[in-house]
Motif scaffolding. Structure first.
Motif, PDB file in Angstrom:
ATOM      1  N   ALA A 138      -1.894 -29.060  39.328  1.00 20.84           N
ATOM      2  CA  ALA A 138      -2.469 -27.715  39.180  1.00 20.84           C
ATOM      3  C   ALA A 138      -2.624 -26.988  40.510  1.00 20.84           C
ATOM      4  O   ALA A 138      -2.902 -25.781  40.526  1.00 20.84           O
ATOM      5  CB  ALA A 138      -3.825 -27.805  38.481  1.00 20.84           C
ATOM      6  N   HIS A 139      -2.452 -27.685  41.620  1.00 15.41           N
ATOM      7  CA  HIS A 139      -2.665 -27.081  42.948  1.00 15.41           C
ATOM      8  C   HIS A 139      -1.680 -25.945  43.187  1.00 15.41           C
ATOM      9  O   HIS A 139      -0.472 -26.086  43.003  1.00 15.41           O
ATOM     10  CB  HIS A 139      -2.504 -28.140  44.029  1.00 15.41           C
ATOM     11  N   ARG A 140      -2.208 -24.795  43.608  1.00 15.45           N
ATOM     12  CA  ARG A 140      -1.370 -23.636  43.922  1.00 15.45           C
ATOM     13  C   ARG A 140      -1.676 -23.191  45.361  1.00 15.45           C
ATOM     14  O   ARG A 140      -2.717 -22.611  45.629  1.00 15.45           O
ATOM     15  CB  ARG A 140      -1.636 -22.488  42.938  1.00 15.45           C
ATOM     16  N   PRO A 141      -0.735 -23.423  46.289  1.00 18.25           N
ATOM     17  CA  PRO A 141      -0.976 -23.114  47.701  1.00 18.25           C
ATOM     18  C   PRO A 141      -0.755 -21.633  48.025  1.00 18.25           C
ATOM     19  O   PRO A 141      -0.135 -20.900  47.244  1.00 18.25           O
ATOM     20  CB  PRO A 141       0.065 -23.980  48.402  1.00 18.25           C
ATOM     21  N   PHE A 142      -1.223 -21.207  49.180  1.00 14.74           N
ATOM     22  CA  PHE A 142      -0.971 -19.844  49.643  1.00 14.74           C
ATOM     23  C   PHE A 142       0.498 -19.674  50.051  1.00 14.74           C
ATOM     24  O   PHE A 142       1.065 -18.585  49.938  1.00 14.74           O
ATOM     25  CB  PHE A 142      -1.876 -19.509  50.834  1.00 14.74           C
ATOM     26  N   HIS A 143       1.117 -20.770  50.524  1.00 18.41           N
ATOM     27  CA  HIS A 143       2.494 -20.695  51.008  1.00 18.41           C
ATOM     28  C   HIS A 143       3.326 -21.790  50.316  1.00 18.41           C
ATOM     29  O   HIS A 143       3.573 -22.858  50.885  1.00 18.41           O
ATOM     30  CB  HIS A 143       2.536 -20.875  52.530  1.00 18.41           C
ATOM     31  N   PRO A 144       3.775 -21.522  49.083  1.00 21.89           N
ATOM     32  CA  PRO A 144       4.461 -22.551  48.290  1.00 21.89           C
ATOM     33  C   PRO A 144       5.780 -23.038  48.885  1.00 21.89           C
ATOM     34  O   PRO A 144       6.218 -24.146  48.572  1.00 21.89           O
ATOM     35  CB  PRO A 144       4.699 -21.841  46.949  1.00 21.89           C
ATOM     36  N   GLU A 145       6.411 -22.241  49.760  1.00 24.40           N
ATOM     37  CA  GLU A 145       7.700 -22.645  50.319  1.00 24.40           C
ATOM     38  C   GLU A 145       7.553 -23.380  51.654  1.00 24.40           C
ATOM     39  O   GLU A 145       8.556 -23.759  52.271  1.00 24.40           O
ATOM     40  CB  GLU A 145       8.601 -21.425  50.494  1.00 24.40           C
ATOM     41  N   TYR A 154       2.334 -46.862  32.840  1.00 26.25           N
ATOM     42  CA  TYR A 154       1.634 -46.661  31.565  1.00 26.25           C
ATOM     43  C   TYR A 154       2.537 -46.188  30.426  1.00 26.25           C
ATOM     44  O   TYR A 154       2.052 -45.895  29.332  1.00 26.25           O
ATOM     45  CB  TYR A 154       0.502 -45.647  31.753  1.00 26.25           C
ATOM     46  N   LYS A 155       3.866 -46.110  30.717  1.00 29.17           N
ATOM     47  CA  LYS A 155       4.836 -45.691  29.687  1.00 29.17           C
ATOM     48  C   LYS A 155       4.483 -44.303  29.127  1.00 29.17           C
ATOM     49  O   LYS A 155       4.278 -44.124  27.925  1.00 29.17           O
ATOM     50  CB  LYS A 155       4.920 -46.727  28.563  1.00 29.17           C
ATOM     51  N   LEU A 156       4.410 -43.328  30.019  1.00 31.73           N
ATOM     52  CA  LEU A 156       4.002 -41.972  29.664  1.00 31.73           C
ATOM     53  C   LEU A 156       5.200 -41.046  29.505  1.00 31.73           C
ATOM     54  O   LEU A 156       6.236 -41.220  30.168  1.00 31.73           O
ATOM     55  CB  LEU A 156       3.097 -41.385  30.756  1.00 31.73           C
ATOM     56  N   ASP A 157       5.027 -40.039  28.674  1.00 31.03           N
ATOM     57  CA  ASP A 157       5.962 -38.925  28.621  1.00 31.03           C
ATOM     58  C   ASP A 157       5.469 -37.890  29.626  1.00 31.03           C
ATOM     59  O   ASP A 157       4.424 -37.260  29.426  1.00 31.03           O
ATOM     60  CB  ASP A 157       6.010 -38.323  27.215  1.00 31.03           C
ATOM     61  N   ILE A 158       6.201 -37.713  30.712  1.00 30.57           N
ATOM     62  CA  ILE A 158       5.756 -36.809  31.784  1.00 30.57           C
ATOM     63  C   ILE A 158       6.680 -35.597  31.907  1.00 30.57           C
ATOM     64  O   ILE A 158       6.683 -34.924  32.939  1.00 30.57           O
ATOM     65  CB  ILE A 158       5.699 -37.551  33.137  1.00 30.57           C
ATOM     66  N   SER A 159       7.447 -35.309  30.883  1.00 31.64           N
ATOM     67  CA  SER A 159       8.461 -34.253  30.968  1.00 31.64           C
ATOM     68  C   SER A 159       7.864 -32.900  31.351  1.00 31.64           C
ATOM     69  O   SER A 159       8.424 -32.180  32.200  1.00 31.64           O
ATOM     70  CB  SER A 159       9.227 -34.143  29.649  1.00 31.64           C
ATOM     71  N   GLU A 160       6.727 -32.541  30.748  1.00 27.55           N
ATOM     72  CA  GLU A 160       6.126 -31.236  31.041  1.00 27.55           C
ATOM     73  C   GLU A 160       5.597 -31.182  32.474  1.00 27.55           C
ATOM     74  O   GLU A 160       5.780 -30.184  33.181  1.00 27.55           O
ATOM     75  CB  GLU A 160       4.994 -30.940  30.050  1.00 27.55           C
ATOM     76  N   GLU A 161       4.914 -32.229  32.899  1.00 28.29           N
ATOM     77  CA  GLU A 161       4.353 -32.266  34.245  1.00 28.29           C
ATOM     78  C   GLU A 161       5.464 -32.282  35.295  1.00 28.29           C
ATOM     79  O   GLU A 161       5.375 -31.600  36.330  1.00 28.29           O
ATOM     80  CB  GLU A 161       3.455 -33.499  34.417  1.00 28.29           C
TER      81      GLU A 161
END
Length: 326
Positions: free
Chosen positions: A280-287, A309-316
């Motif tokens: 969820a972190h959104r920086p001031f300078h993403p690049e 943990y055998k997770l579905d992480i496709s969205e993340e």
């Protein structure tokens, strides 16, 4: 000591990430279900929408595990929209056939989930029912139809106990290993008046007490008591002075986690919370080089969690990769 904290002993259920869970009923079923969903549990959340009274909850559960679907017979059209008297208004359509198809899909999915589920969470909201004059059936929702078509009544304890006991017995014949967790919603139904709400909640609480006392696979989670006796301060209520705040929901969730989740699941929650914050972190300078390096490290850690943990992480994974500079 300025509060009466409610301590819930470990239940012994020790739910894992792979435990199948289904929630149905009033607001707490939504809240706890979505919390479990956010934390990667195998959970099906309130598939029929918010359902408040025990008779309607029982009817939906029996229809799901039974061979016939009587719910499909109780459809009504109002202002060009088709609704089901046994369903929340969110489950509606301009087409009767489309609505029937959606109902059958959800009944089938609920049946499949209950067949393999470890835990069913039932949250009861009110003992006040609205009976359709033409059929005498108690409905889950009046869908803003004319009030003259319904009669309002306080459902009797004996009727509720008999119906819910039969529902539980049917469920255990269908899935003998199923554990059932009963709760009473702490949200007050003040439109019924505060006095009637008190009587209604008393009936529901006694119902849960009787069912858990007489059935070893039925348990009670005191969400109602936590809100009323532990968090008895209006700072824990939203602007409507009825619904719990997010802080209150967090507190109740923590009580649930410690009572019902296994040690491995609880350990995962701590790691996953850190991961969710990173995603969820959104920086001031993403690049910037620093953030791009952070994204790559987070992706590696996410994959490690998924492998462990055998997770579905496709969205993340998608959310993180979209931030990478090509």
């Amino acid at each position: 000591m300025f509060r009466t904290e409610l301590h819930i002993p470990a239940s012994g259920l020790d739910l894992s990430l792979s435990s199948g869970i289904l929630t149905i009923g009033s607001c707490f079923a939504e809240v706890i279900g979505h919390r479990l969903q956010e934390n990667k549990a195998q959970v099906l959340v309130n598939l029929f929408g918010t359902i408040f009274n025990p008779l309607s909850v029982g009817k939906l559960l029996r229809a799901s595990i039974g061979g016939s679907h009587p719910i499909a017979d109780s459809l009504v059209q109002h202002n060009g929209i088709w609704y089901g008297y046994d369903l929340h208004s969110s489950l509606s359509s301009t087409s009767r056939e489309t609505l029937l198809e959606r109902i059958n899909e959800r009944l089938s999915l609920t049946r499949h989930t209950l067949q393999q589920a470890n835990l069913l969470i039932i949250t009861l909201g009110t003992a006040v029912g609205y009976r359709l004059q033409s059929s005498g059936e108690v409905v889950a929702n009046c869908h803003k139809l004319p009030a003259r078509q319904f009669s309002r009544e306080l459902l009797s304890f004996d009727a509720l106990r008999a119906d819910m006991q039969q529902t539980l017995e049917d469920l255990w014949r269908f899935n003998p290993a199923l554990q059932v967790l009963l709760t009473v919603s702490p949200v007050r139904h003040i439109k019924e008046t505060i006095e009637v709400n008190s009587v209604s909640k008393s009936i529901l609480r006694l119902l849960c007490h009787e069912l858990t006392a007489n059935n070893k696979q039925a348990h009670y989670f005191p969400a109602f008591e936590i809100m009323m006796d532990d968090l008895r301060d209006y700072r824990f209520y939203g602007r409507d002075m009825v619904h719990p705040t997010e802080v209150a929901e967090d507190y109740i969730w923590d009580k649930f986690v410690n009572a019902y989740l296994g040690e491995d699941f609880r350990g995962f929650l701590k790691a996953w919370e850190k991961m969710r914050r990173a995603i969820a972190h959104r920086p001031f300078h993403p690049e910037s080089d620093a953030h791009q390096s952070f994204l790559k490290t987070t992706l590696q850690q996410l994959q490690q969690l998924a492998d462990r943990y055998k997770l579905d992480i496709s969205e993340e994974e998608k959310a993180l990769k979209q931030q990478l500079v090509k």
